[in-house]
Design a protein around this motif. Structure first.
Motif, PDB file in Angstrom:
ATOM      1  N   ILE A  52       0.864  -1.178   0.000  1.00  0.00           N
ATOM      2  CA  ILE A  52       0.000   0.000   0.000  1.00  0.00           C
ATOM      3  C   ILE A  52       0.904   1.234   0.000  1.00  0.00           C
ATOM      4  N   PHE A  53       0.696   2.121  -0.951  1.00  0.00           N
ATOM      5  CA  PHE A  53       1.522   3.320  -1.046  1.00  0.00           C
ATOM      6  C   PHE A  53       1.169   4.318   0.053  1.00  0.00           C
ATOM      7  N   ILE A  54       2.181   5.015   0.548  1.00  0.00           N
ATOM      8  CA  ILE A  54       1.994   6.050   1.559  1.00  0.00           C
ATOM      9  C   ILE A  54       1.849   7.393   0.855  1.00  0.00           C
ATOM     10  N   ASP A  55       0.758   8.093   1.166  1.00  0.00           N
ATOM     11  CA  ASP A  55       0.457   9.392   0.563  1.00  0.00           C
ATOM     12  C   ASP A  55       0.747  10.492   1.591  1.00  0.00           C
ATOM     13  N   LEU A  56       1.684  11.374   1.272  1.00  0.00           N
ATOM     14  CA  LEU A  56       2.122  12.389   2.221  1.00  0.00           C
ATOM     15  C   LEU A  56       1.434  13.744   2.026  1.00  0.00           C
ATOM     16  N   ALA A  57       0.321  13.767   1.303  1.00  0.00           N
ATOM     17  CA  ALA A  57      -0.289  15.043   0.919  1.00  0.00           C
ATOM     18  C   ALA A  57      -0.690  15.920   2.106  1.00  0.00           C
ATOM     19  N   HIS A  58      -1.158  15.349   3.199  1.00  0.00           N
ATOM     20  CA  HIS A  58      -1.618  16.152   4.337  1.00  0.00           C
ATOM     21  C   HIS A  58      -0.782  15.906   5.592  1.00  0.00           C
ATOM     22  N   ALA A  59       0.390  15.308   5.438  1.00  0.00           N
ATOM     23  CA  ALA A  59       1.207  14.942   6.594  1.00  0.00           C
ATOM     24  C   ALA A  59       1.973  16.137   7.136  1.00  0.00           C
ATOM     25  N   SER A  60       2.195  16.139   8.447  1.00  0.00           N
ATOM     26  CA  SER A  60       3.043  17.164   9.057  1.00  0.00           C
ATOM     27  C   SER A  60       4.463  17.032   8.510  1.00  0.00           C
ATOM     28  N   PRO A  61       5.249  18.101   8.513  1.00  0.00           N
ATOM     29  CA  PRO A  61       6.649  17.988   8.076  1.00  0.00           C
ATOM     30  C   PRO A  61       7.417  16.894   8.826  1.00  0.00           C
ATOM     31  N   ALA A  62       7.091  16.716  10.099  1.00  0.00           N
ATOM     32  CA  ALA A  62       7.774  15.682  10.888  1.00  0.00           C
ATOM     33  C   ALA A  62       7.411  14.284  10.387  1.00  0.00           C
ATOM     34  N   ILE A  63       6.153  14.079  10.002  1.00  0.00           N
ATOM     35  CA  ILE A  63       5.763  12.779   9.445  1.00  0.00           C
ATOM     36  C   ILE A  63       6.424  12.570   8.094  1.00  0.00           C
ATOM     37  N   VAL A  64       6.493  13.614   7.276  1.00  0.00           N
ATOM     38  CA  VAL A  64       7.179  13.488   5.990  1.00  0.00           C
ATOM     39  C   VAL A  64       8.600  12.985   6.213  1.00  0.00           C
ATOM     40  N   GLU A  65       9.309  13.595   7.151  1.00  0.00           N
ATOM     41  CA  GLU A  65      10.681  13.177   7.452  1.00  0.00           C
ATOM     42  C   GLU A  65      10.721  11.734   7.936  1.00  0.00           C
ATOM     43  N   ASP A  66       9.832  11.392   8.864  1.00  0.00           N
ATOM     44  CA  ASP A  66       9.841  10.041   9.446  1.00  0.00           C
ATOM     45  C   ASP A  66       9.527   8.979   8.395  1.00  0.00           C
ATOM     46  N   VAL A  67       8.545   9.243   7.550  1.00  0.00           N
ATOM     47  CA  VAL A  67       8.166   8.266   6.529  1.00  0.00           C
ATOM     48  C   VAL A  67       9.298   8.062   5.531  1.00  0.00           C
ATOM     49  N   LEU A  68       9.907   9.147   5.091  1.00  0.00           N
ATOM     50  CA  LEU A  68      10.987   9.025   4.114  1.00  0.00           C
ATOM     51  C   LEU A  68      12.192   8.286   4.694  1.00  0.00           C
ATOM     52  N   GLU A  69      12.372   8.388   5.993  1.00  0.00           N
ATOM     53  CA  GLU A  69      13.460   7.650   6.653  1.00  0.00           C
ATOM     54  C   GLU A  69      13.106   6.189   6.865  1.00  0.00           C
ATOM     55  N   LEU A  70      11.832   5.921   7.151  1.00  0.00           N
ATOM     56  CA  LEU A  70      11.409   4.576   7.537  1.00  0.00           C
ATOM     57  C   LEU A  70      10.972   3.717   6.358  1.00  0.00           C
ATOM     58  N   SER A  71      10.307   4.311   5.383  1.00  0.00           N
ATOM     59  CA  SER A  71       9.700   3.522   4.308  1.00  0.00           C
ATOM     60  C   SER A  71      10.751   2.908   3.396  1.00  0.00           C
ATOM     61  N   THR A  72      10.520   1.665   3.042  1.00  0.00           N
ATOM     62  CA  THR A  72      11.398   0.977   2.088  1.00  0.00           C
ATOM     63  C   THR A  72      10.858   1.073   0.667  1.00  0.00           C
ATOM     64  N   LYS A  73       9.717   1.743   0.510  1.00  0.00           N
ATOM     65  CA  LYS A  73       9.065   1.855  -0.799  1.00  0.00           C
ATOM     66  C   LYS A  73       8.885   3.328  -1.175  1.00  0.00           C
ATOM     67  N   PRO A  74       8.807   3.637  -2.452  1.00  0.00           N
ATOM     68  CA  PRO A  74       8.559   5.026  -2.883  1.00  0.00           C
ATOM     69  C   PRO A  74       7.205   5.524  -2.390  1.00  0.00           C
ATOM     70  N   VAL A  75       7.133   6.824  -2.149  1.00  0.00           N
ATOM     71  CA  VAL A  75       5.914   7.436  -1.636  1.00  0.00           C
ATOM     72  C   VAL A  75       5.202   8.210  -2.750  1.00  0.00           C
TER      73      VAL A  75
END
Length: 387
Positions: A246-269
């Motif tokens: 399932i793809f992660i959509d960062l459209a409404h995420a806080s800047p902190a979540i954007v950072e955390d997801v990009l660090e944690l996710s092994t898949k493109p967002v």
């Protein structure tokens, strides 16, 4: 007893009247089109548009309003007939399960009255959906599946790479065949239960935004109160989404979540519908640093069409936003992410997409670049990353 029965009958009649009038009135008022169709472009722009063999949009909330999407509507922005009229190959239909009253771009409380509850009731949905976010979500997913089934082979619900390849093959001989995917606006729809992630996956959902207009169990929203990054539960959800595909959509995420997801996710967002701060300095838009990190992740960015994402006048700012991403990181990372039917006023409905092509041509985009923006990037992204 007789008075009670009369009162109940009156309430039921009012409810029936409401079902037939309230949802359409609300949708009409919340999803205006600034310029009505038909839309005209130069012969050169129309000819180029007609040559495009894959057009796609990464974000549309049409499922929320209860319209039959197999019929051409006289309100809203998207339905299957208008997709065909616009030669659109693939639309991402996103599910909204909760939205705070008075929602704004700055700050919303998780506890604010929910706009979707009365709409759900007045659409005549099952009482099982009235106060359950996961039931509302699964119901909208089932509705799209029903619309696809009703099309008798002329529409495909894309849940896998094989489904997308099937869509591409069928469109070679029949361009009337269209594709639909499912996403979720805000993982509050999971109700804090990791098991619900499997349920929505089995319902066909292939994209989820961690947050929407308010903070939730996963962390902070760009429009919330905390600004938090991913919670421990949020990290579990991201890992499980990666596992399921399932793809992660960062459209409404806080800047902190954007950072955390990009660090944690092994898949493109995916950023399904956004603007860029270089064009409109808004907290819901992407900074240059975020755009660069998303490109490094192999992600894709859908540019929205409404004023609070791109500013006014919308069309030249949509083009400017696309150009900015191209110039910053490359043409392959940018796509269309309209936010059609998302409680926004848009300059044109889906049949007005040739206006985008004309705008890109005026800014000197090559045909290859226009093809990329209008759908090739989305096609290539999903061919590469769908399971």
């Amino acid at each position: 007893m007789k008075k009670v029965l009369i009162f109940l009958v009156i309430l039921f009649v009012i409810y029936l009247i409401g079902i037939n009038t309230v949802p359409s009135y609300v949708e009409s008022s919340r999803n205006p089109v600034k310029i009505e169709s038909p839309y005209e472009v130069s012969p050169e722009a129309q000819e180029l548009y007609n040559r495009l063999d894959f057009i796609s949009d990464l974000h549309c909330d049409a499922l929320l309003w209860g319209r039959d999407l197999t019929k051409r509507g006289d309100r809203g922005h998207v339905d299957f007939p208008r997709m065909r009229e616009a030669h659109v190959s693939l639309e991402m239909f996103t599910i909204v399960s909760k939205s705070p009253a008075g929602q704004n771009m700055q700050e919303n409380s998780e506890d604010t009255f929910d706009n979707i509850t009365p709409l759900t009731i007045m659409k005549g949905e099952s009482p099982m959906n009235w106060f359950s976010l996961i039931n509302r979500t699964l119901s909208q997913a089932q509705a799209l599946e029903g619309f696809v089934t009703k099309e008798d082979g002329k529409a495909i619900l894309v849940k896998s790479k094989a489904d997308l390849e099937n869509l591409l093959e069928k469109r070679k001989s029949d361009p009337a065949v269209i594709g639909a995917m499912l996403g979720i606006e805000g993982a509050h729809a999971l109700e804090g239960n990791l098991e619900n992630l499997k349920a929505v996956y089995e319902a066909g959902i292939r994209m989820i935004g961690p947050t929407h207009f308010f903070d939730n169990e996963l962390g902070g929203s760009a429009h919330g109160e905390s600004g938090d990054g991913l919670s421990e539960f949020g990290k579990q959800v991201v890992k499980r989404m990666n596992e399921l595909g399932i793809f992660i959509d960062l459209a409404h995420a806080s800047p902190a979540i954007v950072e955390d997801v990009l660090e944690l996710s092994t898949k493109p967002v995916i950023v399904s519908h956004t603007g860029v701060r270089a064009i409109l300095d808004s907290q819901r838009n992407l900074s240059d640093e975020q755009i660069q990190k998303i490109a490094e992740n192999g992600g894709i960015i859908g540019i929205a069409f409404f004023d609070m994402a791109v500013g006014t006048p919308e069309l030249p700012n949509i083009i400017a936003s696309i150009k900015h991403v191209r110039d910053l990181v490359g043409i392959e990372y940018v796509a269309l992410g309209s936010d059609y039917d998302g409680s926004v006023a848009v300059p044109f409905d889906i049949t007005g997409l040739p206006l985008i092509v004309e705008g890109l041509m005026k800014e000197g985009f090559t045909e290859a670049e226009i093809r990329a923006v209008m759908g090739e990037n989305v096609k290539n992204f999903f061919l590469k990353n769908l399971n």
